[in-house]
Write an enzyme that holds these catalytic residues in place. Structure first.
Site, PDB file in Angstrom:
ATOM      1  N   TRP A 102      65.255 -19.840  -7.537  1.00  0.00           N
ATOM      2  CA  TRP A 102      64.478 -19.610  -8.228  1.00  0.00           C
ATOM      3  C   TRP A 102      64.493 -18.049  -9.068  1.00  0.00           C
ATOM      4  CZ3 TRP A 102      61.871 -22.768  -8.328  1.00  0.00           C
ATOM      5  CH2 TRP A 102      61.725 -24.312  -7.871  1.00  0.00           C
ATOM      6  N   ASP A 169      58.342 -12.678  -6.206  1.00  0.00           N
ATOM      7  CA  ASP A 169      58.013 -13.957  -6.365  1.00  0.00           C
ATOM      8  C   ASP A 169      57.961 -13.656  -4.524  1.00  0.00           C
ATOM      9  OD1 ASP A 169      57.819 -16.284  -5.760  1.00  0.00           O
ATOM     10  OD2 ASP A 169      60.124 -17.006  -6.619  1.00  0.00           O
ATOM     11  N   LYS A 193      54.197 -23.400  -0.172  1.00  0.00           N
ATOM     12  CA  LYS A 193      54.768 -23.154   0.805  1.00  0.00           C
ATOM     13  C   LYS A 193      54.556 -22.789   2.501  1.00  0.00           C
ATOM     14  CE  LYS A 193      58.190 -24.109  -2.067  1.00  0.00           C
ATOM     15  NZ  LYS A 193      58.643 -23.389  -3.639  1.00  0.00           N
TER      16      LYS A 193
HETATM   17  C1  LIG Z   1      59.157 -23.037  -4.347  1.00  0.00           C
HETATM   18  C2  LIG Z   1      59.222 -21.973  -4.958  1.00  0.00           C
HETATM   19  C3  LIG Z   1      59.246 -21.655  -6.533  1.00  0.00           C
HETATM   20  C4  LIG Z   1      58.809 -22.666  -7.166  1.00  0.00           C
HETATM   21  O1  LIG Z   1      57.111 -22.480  -7.517  1.00  0.00           O
HETATM   22  P1  LIG Z   1      56.174 -23.799  -8.510  1.00  0.00           P
HETATM   23  O2  LIG Z   1      54.707 -22.958  -7.459  1.00  0.00           O
HETATM   24  O3  LIG Z   1      56.934 -25.394  -7.692  1.00  0.00           O
HETATM   25  O4  LIG Z   1      56.103 -23.349  -9.436  1.00  0.00           O
HETATM   26  C5  LIG Z   1      59.352 -20.728  -6.822  1.00  0.00           C
HETATM   27  N1  LIG Z   1      59.830 -19.253  -6.163  1.00  0.00           N
HETATM   28  C6  LIG Z   1      60.184 -19.766  -4.828  1.00  0.00           C
HETATM   29  C7  LIG Z   1      60.480 -18.474  -3.966  1.00  0.00           C
HETATM   30  C8  LIG Z   1      59.557 -20.869  -4.630  1.00  0.00           C
HETATM   31  O5  LIG Z   1      60.064 -20.979  -3.008  1.00  0.00           O
END
Ligand SMILES: *Cc1c(COP(=O)(O)O)cnc(C)c1O
Length: 357
Positions: A102, A169, A193
């Protein structure tokens, strides 16, 4: 219905009571005899949902004044680009920490806007640790990192101490533990998540930090567009926002982030203790950097894979196959996963030891 222990990495398990409330609202919302998903997003009933969702985020994370909370679309994957668009311009440099897939995608998007200086990386060991002791260039516009590395199973236990703005993020550990929002200019997280279904992304942004790049930001990618319109510039994803609101209500009712943090620590300890104790298994990551959300581990002897896989499936365990870039197993223990599910997995690991050890 038999109880399934859902360790899915994302979209992830949500509280049963939330799913029930959500399904009822899809048929008949607020006793309007109308569905949540067939009424105007400008109706009083939905505006209330949006306001509730945003104020629960502020309350649960203790967000200080000067920060704005918006719910948008595009996933955290669009967040990678929006972060850069709103905080970086051509010719300027941003610092990034590369701790996995990511983080790598975030770097790639930022490179479309300006220069990226990767100040630390754990790529040399397939991202099995969190880099430490690196320098942060004071002339970079910001430092971006991924608080929890969902795929590799590492997590920042301490956030970098930085003189430059921090952007993060937090997709896979937001609401799992207490955080100091005032340390950040931007936090963003896909809902699926730890908060709700896929389809909405949460942004928490220090308002005074926006509007400094001189970029001609496309309307939909400009955070100010959405702040000005209270996340209603265009039709918001009403269902994921509603379910996120229900999950946050569930969290608040049960004791908030402090409460879930101690349960999450208990769950992680239960599983990691077994990984370390059981001679058939070993953890993938450095111990001090282990994620409380996603535990990655392998069988020392691959020949036991077939038996182990049969055993956990028979125990109604779901979603523990590791990501293809790591292999082995990954048990994701997001907020709604009960401790008893972790205990069920540990019991299967012990049982394997009894039969094979
Ligand atoms: C799942 C995830 C993403 C991607 O998220 P989307 O909503 O599918 O774009 C980005 N960063 C992390 C840390 C993730 O776990």
């Amino acid at each position: 219905m038999t109880k399934v222990h859902n360790f899915s990495a994302g979209p992830c398990i949500l509280p049963q009571e939330v799913l029930k409330q959500a399904s009822e609202a899809v048929v008949n919302f607020n006793e309007l005899d109308l569905s949540l998903i067939e009424i105007s997003h400008r109706s009083k009933d939905f505006v209330e949902v949006m306001e509730n969702a945003r104020s629960l985020v502020k309350e649960l994370l203790n967000i200080p004044d000067g920060y704005q909370v918006v719910f948008l679309q595009g996933g955290a994957s669009l967040g990678f680009l929006m972060a850069a668009y709103n905080f970086l311009s051509e010719g300027e440099t941003a610092a990034y920490i590369n701790t996995g897939a990511w983080a790598g995608k975030a770097i790639k998007e930022a490179q479309r806007i300006g220069n990226v200086n990767v100040v630390a990386s754990s790529e040399d060991k397939n991202f099995n640790y969190i880099p430490k002791g690196f320098g942060i260039p004071s002339d970079a516009k910001y430092l971006h990192f991924t608080s929890n590395n969902t795929i590799f199973g590492t997590q920042f236990k301490k956030y970098p101490i930085s003189r430059i703005p921090l952007l993060c993020d937090m997709s896979s550990d937001i609401f799992s533990k207490e955080i100091e929002v005032n340390k950040f200019d931007l936090i963003y997280a896909g809902a699926q998540k730890n908060m709700g279904p896929a389809g909405t992304t949460l942004y928490i942004v220090k308002e005074s930090a926006l509007g400094k790049t001189g970029n001609d930001i496309p309307t939909m990618l400009d955070l100010r567009t959405h702040i000005k319109k209270d996340s209603m510039f265009n039709t918001p994803p009403v269902f994921p926002i509603f379910v996120s609101m229900l999950t946050l209500q569930w969290l608040k009712k049960n004791g908030g982030v402090k409460w879930i943090q101690s349960i999450n620590e208990q769950k992680a300890k239960t599983l990691y203790d077994e990984i370390d104790r059981n001679p058939l298994f070993e953890g993938v990551t450095e111990k001090e950097d282990r994620s409380t959300m996603n535990a990655t581990f392998v069988l020392k002897d691959d020949q036991q894979k077939e038996t182990f896989d049969e055993m956990w499936k028979a125990a109604n365990i779901s979603g523990i196959n590791g990501h293809r870039s790591v292999g082995g197993y990954r048990a994701s223990m997001y907020n709604a996963l009960p401790l008893e599910s972790v205990q069920a997995l540990v019991d299967v690991m012990k049982e394997l030891e009894r039969t094979k050890g």
